[in-house]
Motif scaffolding. Structure first.
Motif, PDB file in Angstrom:
ATOM      1  N   ARG A  27       1.266   6.522  -7.781  1.00 42.22           N
ATOM      2  CA  ARG A  27       0.159   7.923  -7.925  1.00 42.22           C
ATOM      3  C   ARG A  27       0.024   8.229  -9.587  1.00 42.22           C
ATOM      4  NH1 ARG A  27       2.295   8.915  -2.748  1.00 42.22           N
ATOM      5  NH2 ARG A  27       4.139  10.142  -3.880  1.00 42.22           N
ATOM      6  N   ARG A  28       1.106   8.097 -10.096  1.00 36.35           N
ATOM      7  CA  ARG A  28       1.184   8.919 -11.619  1.00 36.35           C
ATOM      8  C   ARG A  28       0.466   7.873 -12.569  1.00 36.35           C
ATOM      9  NH1 ARG A  28       6.305   9.058 -11.971  1.00 36.35           N
ATOM     10  NH2 ARG A  28       6.804   7.560 -13.316  1.00 36.35           N
ATOM     11  N   LYS A  29       0.733   6.614 -12.414  1.00 35.12           N
ATOM     12  CA  LYS A  29       0.437   5.627 -13.477  1.00 35.12           C
ATOM     13  C   LYS A  29      -0.455   4.401 -13.138  1.00 35.12           C
ATOM     14  CE  LYS A  29       3.040   3.158 -17.139  1.00 35.12           C
ATOM     15  NZ  LYS A  29       4.177   2.856 -17.606  1.00 35.12           N
ATOM     16  N   TYR A  30      -0.540   4.138 -11.903  1.00 34.08           N
ATOM     17  CA  TYR A  30      -1.669   2.961 -11.335  1.00 34.08           C
ATOM     18  C   TYR A  30      -2.451   3.240 -10.390  1.00 34.08           C
ATOM     19  CZ  TYR A  30       1.975   0.607 -13.985  1.00 34.08           C
ATOM     20  OH  TYR A  30       2.891   0.228 -15.103  1.00 34.08           O
ATOM     21  N   ASP A  31      -3.013   4.545 -10.287  1.00 30.09           N
ATOM     22  CA  ASP A  31      -3.998   5.088  -9.497  1.00 30.09           C
ATOM     23  C   ASP A  31      -5.298   4.139  -9.543  1.00 30.09           C
ATOM     24  OD1 ASP A  31      -4.998   6.540  -7.380  1.00 30.09           O
ATOM     25  OD2 ASP A  31      -6.066   7.808  -8.674  1.00 30.09           O
ATOM     26  N   GLY A  32      -5.687   3.412  -8.573  1.00 31.40           N
ATOM     27  CA  GLY A  32      -6.951   2.770  -8.482  1.00 31.40           C
ATOM     28  C   GLY A  32      -6.773   1.467  -8.924  1.00 31.40           C
ATOM     29  N   PHE A  33      -5.703   0.993  -9.150  1.00 33.18           N
ATOM     30  CA  PHE A  33      -5.581  -0.607  -9.586  1.00 33.18           C
ATOM     31  C   PHE A  33      -5.530  -1.483  -8.218  1.00 33.18           C
ATOM     32  CE2 PHE A  33      -3.960   1.280 -13.345  1.00 33.18           C
ATOM     33  CZ  PHE A  33      -3.882   0.207 -14.497  1.00 33.18           C
ATOM     34  N   ASP A  34      -5.973  -2.680  -8.367  1.00 34.99           N
ATOM     35  CA  ASP A  34      -5.879  -3.619  -7.387  1.00 34.99           C
ATOM     36  C   ASP A  34      -4.430  -4.160  -7.500  1.00 34.99           C
ATOM     37  OD1 ASP A  34      -6.785  -5.398  -5.315  1.00 34.99           O
ATOM     38  OD2 ASP A  34      -7.600  -6.792  -6.736  1.00 34.99           O
ATOM     39  N   ILE A  35      -3.811  -4.168  -6.261  1.00 31.45           N
ATOM     40  CA  ILE A  35      -2.331  -4.320  -6.204  1.00 31.45           C
ATOM     41  C   ILE A  35      -1.770  -5.603  -5.487  1.00 31.45           C
ATOM     42  CG2 ILE A  35       0.086  -3.474  -5.677  1.00 31.45           C
ATOM     43  CD1 ILE A  35      -1.080  -0.704  -6.323  1.00 31.45           C
ATOM     44  N   PHE A  36      -1.182  -6.598  -5.555  1.00 31.03           N
ATOM     45  CA  PHE A  36      -0.637  -7.358  -4.901  1.00 31.03           C
ATOM     46  C   PHE A  36       0.940  -7.420  -4.883  1.00 31.03           C
ATOM     47  CE2 PHE A  36       0.723 -11.803  -4.192  1.00 31.03           C
ATOM     48  CZ  PHE A  36      -0.164 -12.487  -3.091  1.00 31.03           C
ATOM     49  N   VAL A  37       1.507  -7.595  -3.625  1.00 33.24           N
ATOM     50  CA  VAL A  37       2.949  -7.297  -3.462  1.00 33.24           C
ATOM     51  C   VAL A  37       3.369  -8.783  -2.940  1.00 33.24           C
ATOM     52  CG1 VAL A  37       4.689  -6.464  -2.254  1.00 33.24           C
ATOM     53  CG2 VAL A  37       2.484  -5.117  -2.639  1.00 33.24           C
ATOM     54  N   THR A  38       4.297  -9.424  -3.786  1.00 31.95           N
ATOM     55  CA  THR A  38       5.115 -10.509  -3.484  1.00 31.95           C
ATOM     56  C   THR A  38       6.640 -10.223  -3.550  1.00 31.95           C
ATOM     57  OG1 THR A  38       5.021 -12.907  -3.904  1.00 31.95           O
ATOM     58  CG2 THR A  38       5.162 -11.453  -5.823  1.00 31.95           C
ATOM     59  N   GLY A  39       7.336 -11.231  -3.068  1.00 38.47           N
ATOM     60  CA  GLY A  39       8.920 -11.132  -3.008  1.00 38.47           C
ATOM     61  C   GLY A  39       9.511 -12.323  -2.497  1.00 38.47           C
ATOM     62  N   ASP A  40      11.051 -12.026  -2.644  1.00 39.72           N
ATOM     63  CA  ASP A  40      11.818 -12.974  -2.387  1.00 39.72           C
ATOM     64  C   ASP A  40      11.574 -13.614  -0.961  1.00 39.72           C
ATOM     65  OD1 ASP A  40      14.194 -13.986  -1.193  1.00 39.72           O
ATOM     66  OD2 ASP A  40      15.474 -13.019  -2.719  1.00 39.72           O
ATOM     67  N   PRO A  41      11.800 -14.748  -0.692  1.00 42.07           N
ATOM     68  CA  PRO A  41      11.426 -15.301   0.922  1.00 42.07           C
ATOM     69  C   PRO A  41      12.112 -14.301   1.753  1.00 42.07           C
ATOM     70  CG  PRO A  41      11.740 -16.981  -0.548  1.00 42.07           C
ATOM     71  CD  PRO A  41      11.988 -15.735  -1.433  1.00 42.07           C
ATOM     72  N   SER A  42      13.475 -13.949   1.644  1.00 44.43           N
ATOM     73  CA  SER A  42      14.259 -13.376   2.715  1.00 44.43           C
ATOM     74  C   SER A  42      13.362 -12.055   3.219  1.00 44.43           C
ATOM     75  CB  SER A  42      15.423 -12.839   1.898  1.00 44.43           C
ATOM     76  OG  SER A  42      15.352 -11.888   1.095  1.00 44.43           O
ATOM     77  N   GLY A  43      12.548 -11.548   2.275  1.00 43.88           N
ATOM     78  CA  GLY A  43      11.733 -10.509   2.751  1.00 43.88           C
ATOM     79  C   GLY A  43      10.649 -10.623   4.009  1.00 43.88           C
ATOM     80  N   SER A  44      10.626 -12.141   4.488  1.00 47.23           N
ATOM     81  CA  SER A  44       9.740 -12.387   5.584  1.00 47.23           C
ATOM     82  C   SER A  44      10.729 -12.481   6.809  1.00 47.23           C
ATOM     83  CB  SER A  44       9.010 -13.632   5.129  1.00 47.23           C
ATOM     84  OG  SER A  44       7.993 -13.608   4.104  1.00 47.23           O
ATOM     85  N   VAL A  45      12.057 -12.436   6.596  1.00 44.46           N
ATOM     86  CA  VAL A  45      13.014 -12.511   7.896  1.00 44.46           C
ATOM     87  C   VAL A  45      12.858 -11.136   8.254  1.00 44.46           C
ATOM     88  CG1 VAL A  45      15.230 -13.265   8.643  1.00 44.46           C
ATOM     89  CG2 VAL A  45      14.099 -14.479   6.751  1.00 44.46           C
TER      90      VAL A  45
END
Length: 133
Positions: free
Chosen positions: A70-88
């Motif tokens: 909210r403070r720094k990236y309002d309005g940015f197009d965001i993509f989230v990725t992560g460690d494969p364990s996050g899908s378990v």
């Protein structure tokens, strides 16, 4: 090899609203999040990093990530990725970290897709796409 003179910015990095903001996550009870962009020269710029201790992902998102967005990236197009364990799914209720991120899609977290493997040849192959100095 890491070299502070060529791998650390000499002045503050300025996020570009025209470029995708990538959030890369690592999980456990010490979730860590890096907010990055790739510039026109192919450099991967780490704009912000969040390290937490003794809290789960949902609390890290609520208390650390969303206020920063909210403070720094309002309005940015965001993509989230992560460690494969996050899908378990968790053992208690089968909810995965990916599911937790998806609950925040309406708060601007955008697309969510986690890595499919931690194998070194898979991750280093992706890193070869970025021309590091």
């Amino acid at each position: 090899m890491f070299d502070i003179g060529s791998h650390v910015a000499k002045s503050p990095l300025v996020p570009d609203k025209n470029n995708l903001l990538l959030i890369a996550a690592d999980f456990g009870l010490t979730p860590a999040l890096c907010l990055m962009q790739q510039n026109a020269f192919g450099q991967v710029l780490v704009l912000d990093a969040i390290a937490t201790f003794g809290m789960g992902l949902e609390r890290a998102i609520e208390e650390k990530l969303l206020p920063l967005l909210r403070r720094k990236y309002d309005g940015f197009d965001i993509f989230v990725t992560g460690d494969p364990s996050g899908s378990v799914g968790s053992q208690s209720d089968e909810t995965s970290c990916a599911d937790v991120f998806r609950r925040y899609k309406n708060k601007g977290l955008g697309k969510i897709k986690f890595a499919w493997s931690n194998k070194p040849d898979s991750s280093s192959g992706g890193a070869r796409l970025f021309p590091f100095a």
